[in-house]
Design an enzyme around this catalytic site. Structure first.
Site, PDB file in Angstrom:
ATOM      1  CD  GLU A   9      25.760  31.782  58.619  1.00  0.00           C
ATOM      2  OE1 GLU A   9      26.973  31.951  58.402  1.00  0.00           O
ATOM      3  OE2 GLU A   9      24.912  31.737  57.707  1.00  0.00           O
ATOM      4  CD1 TRP A  32      29.535  29.316  57.378  1.00  0.00           C
ATOM      5  CD2 TRP A  32      31.637  29.291  56.588  1.00  0.00           C
ATOM      6  NE1 TRP A  32      29.505  28.908  56.064  1.00  0.00           N
ATOM      7  CE2 TRP A  32      30.768  28.890  55.560  1.00  0.00           C
ATOM      8  CE3 TRP A  32      33.020  29.348  56.332  1.00  0.00           C
ATOM      9  CZ2 TRP A  32      31.228  28.542  54.283  1.00  0.00           C
ATOM     10  CZ3 TRP A  32      33.480  29.012  55.055  1.00  0.00           C
ATOM     11  CH2 TRP A  32      32.591  28.611  54.056  1.00  0.00           C
ATOM     12  CD1 TRP A  45      47.030  42.440  43.889  1.00  0.00           C
ATOM     13  CD2 TRP A  45      44.858  42.288  43.385  1.00  0.00           C
ATOM     14  NE1 TRP A  45      46.535  41.294  44.489  1.00  0.00           N
ATOM     15  CE2 TRP A  45      45.203  41.175  44.185  1.00  0.00           C
ATOM     16  CE3 TRP A  45      43.538  42.407  42.934  1.00  0.00           C
ATOM     17  CZ2 TRP A  45      44.283  40.199  44.547  1.00  0.00           C
ATOM     18  CZ3 TRP A  45      42.620  41.430  43.300  1.00  0.00           C
ATOM     19  CH2 TRP A  45      43.000  40.340  44.100  1.00  0.00           C
ATOM     20  CG  ASN A  68      27.354  37.231  55.355  1.00  0.00           C
ATOM     21  OD1 ASN A  68      28.579  37.328  55.376  1.00  0.00           O
ATOM     22  ND2 ASN A  68      26.732  36.238  54.743  1.00  0.00           N
ATOM     23  CD1 TRP A  81      43.399  39.137  48.212  1.00  0.00           C
ATOM     24  CD2 TRP A  81      43.282  39.334  50.427  1.00  0.00           C
ATOM     25  NE1 TRP A  81      44.432  38.392  48.744  1.00  0.00           N
ATOM     26  CE2 TRP A  81      44.377  38.489  50.109  1.00  0.00           C
ATOM     27  CE3 TRP A  81      43.021  39.593  51.765  1.00  0.00           C
ATOM     28  CZ2 TRP A  81      45.205  37.910  51.075  1.00  0.00           C
ATOM     29  CZ3 TRP A  81      43.847  39.022  52.738  1.00  0.00           C
ATOM     30  CH2 TRP A  81      44.922  38.196  52.390  1.00  0.00           C
ATOM     31  CD1 TRP A  87      37.681  41.233  54.179  1.00  0.00           C
ATOM     32  CD2 TRP A  87      37.811  41.734  51.993  1.00  0.00           C
ATOM     33  NE1 TRP A  87      37.032  42.425  53.966  1.00  0.00           N
ATOM     34  CE2 TRP A  87      37.102  42.757  52.651  1.00  0.00           C
ATOM     35  CE3 TRP A  87      38.018  41.832  50.618  1.00  0.00           C
ATOM     36  CZ2 TRP A  87      36.591  43.876  51.972  1.00  0.00           C
ATOM     37  CZ3 TRP A  87      37.508  42.936  49.946  1.00  0.00           C
ATOM     38  CH2 TRP A  87      36.808  43.944  50.614  1.00  0.00           C
TER      39      TRP A  87
HETATM   40  P1  FAD Z   1      24.616  36.391  62.082  1.00  0.00           P
HETATM   41  O1  FAD Z   1      24.238  36.138  60.674  1.00  0.00           O
HETATM   42  O2  FAD Z   1      23.532  36.582  63.071  1.00  0.00           O
HETATM   43  O3  FAD Z   1      25.553  35.171  62.512  1.00  0.00           O
HETATM   44  C1  FAD Z   1      25.882  34.925  63.882  1.00  0.00           C
HETATM   45  C2  FAD Z   1      27.361  34.872  64.057  1.00  0.00           C
HETATM   46  O4  FAD Z   1      27.938  33.801  63.306  1.00  0.00           O
HETATM   47  C3  FAD Z   1      28.096  36.094  63.584  1.00  0.00           C
HETATM   48  O5  FAD Z   1      28.002  37.149  64.510  1.00  0.00           O
HETATM   49  C4  FAD Z   1      29.500  35.559  63.429  1.00  0.00           C
HETATM   50  O6  FAD Z   1      30.159  35.453  64.659  1.00  0.00           O
HETATM   51  C5  FAD Z   1      29.251  34.159  62.904  1.00  0.00           C
HETATM   52  N1  FAD Z   1      29.321  34.176  61.424  1.00  0.00           N
HETATM   53  C6  FAD Z   1      28.299  34.371  60.570  1.00  0.00           C
HETATM   54  N2  FAD Z   1      28.739  34.294  59.300  1.00  0.00           N
HETATM   55  C7  FAD Z   1      30.060  34.057  59.364  1.00  0.00           C
HETATM   56  C8  FAD Z   1      31.077  33.872  58.391  1.00  0.00           C
HETATM   57  N3  FAD Z   1      30.813  33.894  57.070  1.00  0.00           N
HETATM   58  N4  FAD Z   1      32.340  33.683  58.812  1.00  0.00           N
HETATM   59  C9  FAD Z   1      32.635  33.636  60.126  1.00  0.00           C
HETATM   60  N5  FAD Z   1      31.720  33.794  61.094  1.00  0.00           N
HETATM   61  C10 FAD Z   1      30.449  33.994  60.720  1.00  0.00           C
HETATM   62  N6  FAD Z   1      32.400  38.260  60.648  1.00  0.00           N
HETATM   63  C11 FAD Z   1      32.982  38.669  61.794  1.00  0.00           C
HETATM   64  O7  FAD Z   1      32.565  38.211  62.875  1.00  0.00           O
HETATM   65  N7  FAD Z   1      34.019  39.557  61.797  1.00  0.00           N
HETATM   66  C12 FAD Z   1      34.520  40.079  60.636  1.00  0.00           C
HETATM   67  O8  FAD Z   1      35.470  40.876  60.680  1.00  0.00           O
HETATM   68  C13 FAD Z   1      33.906  39.691  59.423  1.00  0.00           C
HETATM   69  N8  FAD Z   1      34.346  40.204  58.229  1.00  0.00           N
HETATM   70  C14 FAD Z   1      33.740  39.794  57.058  1.00  0.00           C
HETATM   71  C15 FAD Z   1      34.220  40.274  55.833  1.00  0.00           C
HETATM   72  C16 FAD Z   1      33.636  39.881  54.634  1.00  0.00           C
HETATM   73  C17 FAD Z   1      34.196  40.385  53.313  1.00  0.00           C
HETATM   74  C18 FAD Z   1      32.542  38.997  54.654  1.00  0.00           C
HETATM   75  C19 FAD Z   1      31.909  38.539  53.374  1.00  0.00           C
HETATM   76  C20 FAD Z   1      32.064  38.493  55.861  1.00  0.00           C
HETATM   77  C21 FAD Z   1      32.654  38.868  57.068  1.00  0.00           C
HETATM   78  N9  FAD Z   1      32.196  38.366  58.314  1.00  0.00           N
HETATM   79  C22 FAD Z   1      32.819  38.759  59.472  1.00  0.00           C
HETATM   80  C23 FAD Z   1      31.165  37.310  58.367  1.00  0.00           C
HETATM   81  C24 FAD Z   1      29.713  37.836  58.494  1.00  0.00           C
HETATM   82  O9  FAD Z   1      29.465  38.776  57.506  1.00  0.00           O
HETATM   83  C25 FAD Z   1      29.444  38.451  59.858  1.00  0.00           C
HETATM   84  O10 FAD Z   1      29.801  37.555  60.898  1.00  0.00           O
HETATM   85  C26 FAD Z   1      27.966  38.773  60.026  1.00  0.00           C
HETATM   86  O11 FAD Z   1      27.525  39.584  58.977  1.00  0.00           O
HETATM   87  C27 FAD Z   1      27.767  39.500  61.351  1.00  0.00           C
HETATM   88  O12 FAD Z   1      26.424  39.832  61.504  1.00  0.00           O
HETATM   89  P2  FAD Z   1      25.537  39.095  62.581  1.00  0.00           P
HETATM   90  O13 FAD Z   1      26.218  39.175  63.899  1.00  0.00           O
HETATM   91  O14 FAD Z   1      24.156  39.623  62.453  1.00  0.00           O
HETATM   92  O15 FAD Z   1      25.635  37.604  62.084  1.00  0.00           O
END
Ligand code: FAD
Length: 435
Positions: free
Chosen positions: A258, A261, A289, A324, A342, A365
């Site tokens: 993650e 990512w 759209w 997520n 989007w 997105w």
């Molecule tokens: P955990 O699951 O504990 O993961 C730890 C960290 O890993 C996250 O805090 C984040 O920094 C990073 N991470 C995890 N998944 C992703 C991912 N897919 N892409 C990039 N980084 C990731 N994440 C954001 O940080 N900011 C956003 O604005 C954001 N917008 C999103 C919009 C959409 C439509 C989707 C599908 C996902 C988005 N995410 C975003 C990715 C992800 O959903 C969140 O990082 C995550 O849900 C945050 O919860 P957590 O801190 O418990 O993450």
């Protein structure tokens, strides 16, 4: 004659430990004043005057100020534009060098270029360091030197390159004596900046090892606390990504994935800043759209009649967080079932998410809409009911946010899944065929 100092300009790195720019600044020959700018260019764009992120930033600065006071130093916080801030700092101090960590967003790049020029004209150096990510812009490239646009090979190269060196903390505390000694300066109040305090129940920065250890088993279940909620801390730098990546590397490789990512989308935004406005794959900007405003409102308010979608949107509206898995479902629903651009959804998330981050939000997105680099193929339309059966089988999450689920007051589904799916496929197909 004002004192000769170095400034450490804090931005998305609001901590005093394991901090690249602060480490280099404190090791230099001049005492250091940490500075922060409440940037009106950003603040004036925030609609909600109780925006909790502003409260979080200010609270964090207050806590840092207390720590600095014990060391005899002080933050110098300015409210205004960055150019006005540096006019101010360069008249109040005799500034030798400004240190900062690299900020990769397009606005930040422009801001830093213009501040850098201003400083250069005054004979002041502006030094920047990687801090926010493990590997940045050009550190993980394809063998031919081009940036990756697909996550899996990028992540393989990223993992192969990782070693202890990249996870080593900066021992900032060794140089704490080098803060410039001055009395604590006041931090502008929220009110003075046109804001009011938002609710303060922010996610904790302390995460148990057991949560990370079990991450691969729990991360997809929105009904339980199975993810770290560290997004906000990573966003504002109240945790060091090196420290977290080191724990991830020891405890759970899925979790490390993650963080990869996160690096990936930062790298994409750096190389392809046009994604802020445009689809990564240009043909997807030909999608016709529907952009129905009344339907968008129902999605925003969590009144679509699809319980998992509504639960997600209500969680977001109430807490500034959304799981997520549910972010993926709600984003897919908006772009595919409702055929709403989007960019509308992205902007709504940007306004509401405490962990909002341009690179991650935009990248995800575009992924959900099918138009991004390494996106889900457009014909993959999430079925909200099947997603619920798989990831929230006992409706624990859904019932938490949609308590009226079984009552007549709960709206009927605003679209029929199968019909909406067919419509989306036709519209997407037409757009892709045009190119
Ligand atoms: P955990 O699951 O504990 O993961 C730890 C960290 O890993 C996250 O805090 C984040 O920094 C990073 N991470 C995890 N998944 C992703 C991912 N897919 N892409 C990039 N980084 C990731 N994440 C954001 O940080 N900011 C956003 O604005 C954001 N917008 C999103 C919009 C959409 C439509 C989707 C599908 C996902 C988005 N995410 C975003 C990715 C992800 O959903 C969140 O990082 C995550 O849900 C945050 O919860 P957590 O801190 O418990 O993450």
């Amino acid at each position: 004659m004002p004192a000769t100092v170095n400034l450490c300009w804090l931005r998305r790195d609001l901590r005093l430990l394991d901090h690249a720019a602060l480490y280099h600044a404190l090791k230099s020959e001049h005492p250091v004043v940490p500075v922060f700018v409440f940037d009106t260019v950003i603040l004036n764009d925030l609609q909600d005057k109780r925006d909790r992120r502003v409260t979080f930033i200010r609270d964090t600065l207050e806590a840092m100020q207390e720590q600095l006071a014990k060391l005899g130093g002080s933050l110098d916080v300015f409210y205004g534009t960055p150019s006005a801030a540096f006019e101010h700092y360069t008249t109040h101090y005799n500034v030798h060098t400004v240190y900062a960590n690299i900020d990769y967003e397009p606005y930040a790049r422009e801001r830093d270029a213009s501040v850098g020029k201003f400083l250069k004209d005054k004979g002041i150096d502006f030094k920047v360091f990687k801090d926010q990510v493990i590997f940045d812009t050009n550190e993980v490239l394809k063998d031919n030197g081009e940036p990756y646009t697909v996550y899996t090979p990028y992540s393989k190269k990223w993992r192969a390159k990782l070693n202890d060196f990249y996870l080593k903390p900066y021992p900032v505390e060794k140089y704490f004596r080098n803060f410039y000694k001055q009395k604590s300066k006041p931090i502008p109040s929220l009110r003075a900046m046109g804001f009011l305090a938002g609710e303060r129940d922010f996610p904790t920065v302390k995460v148990k090892d057991s949560l990370i250890e079990n991450y691969d088993k729990t991360r997809d279940l929105p009904g339980i606390h199975g993810t770290t909620h560290l997004g906000m801390h990573l966003r504002f730098g109240t945790i060091s990504v090196r420290e977290l990546a080191e724990r991830a590397n020891e405890l759970n490789q899925t979790f490390l994935g993650e963080l990869i990512w996160r690096d990936f989308f930062h790298m994409i935004l750096w190389h392809y800043p046009q994604v802020v406005e445009q689809s990564f794959r240009k043909e997807y900007d030909k999608i016709n759209w529907r952009n129905n405003e009344a339907e968008f409102k129902r999605w925003c308010e969590g009144e679509t009649g699809y319980p998992i979608v509504d639960a997600g949107m209500r969680e977001l509206n109430a807490t500034g967080f959304m799981h997520n898995r549910v972010r993926m479902i709600t984003a897919s629903f908006l772009t595919k079932h409702l055929l709403i651009d989007w960019r509308w959804g992205e902007a709504y998330f940007a306004e509401k998410l405490l962990d909002y981050d341009l690179a991650a939000n935009n990248g995800n997105w575009q992924w959900a809409a099918g138009c991004g680099c390494d996106a889900a193929p457009y014909f993959r339309v999430f079925n909200p009911s099947l997603q619920t059966e798989r990831f929230d089988p006992d409706l624990k999450y859904v019932r938490r946010w949609v308590p009226e689920l079984d009552e007549l007051t709960y709206p009927r589904p605003m679209v029929i899944h199968e019909e909406a799916r067919k419509r989306a496929l036709e519209v997407y197909k037409r757009a892709v065929a045009k190119s």
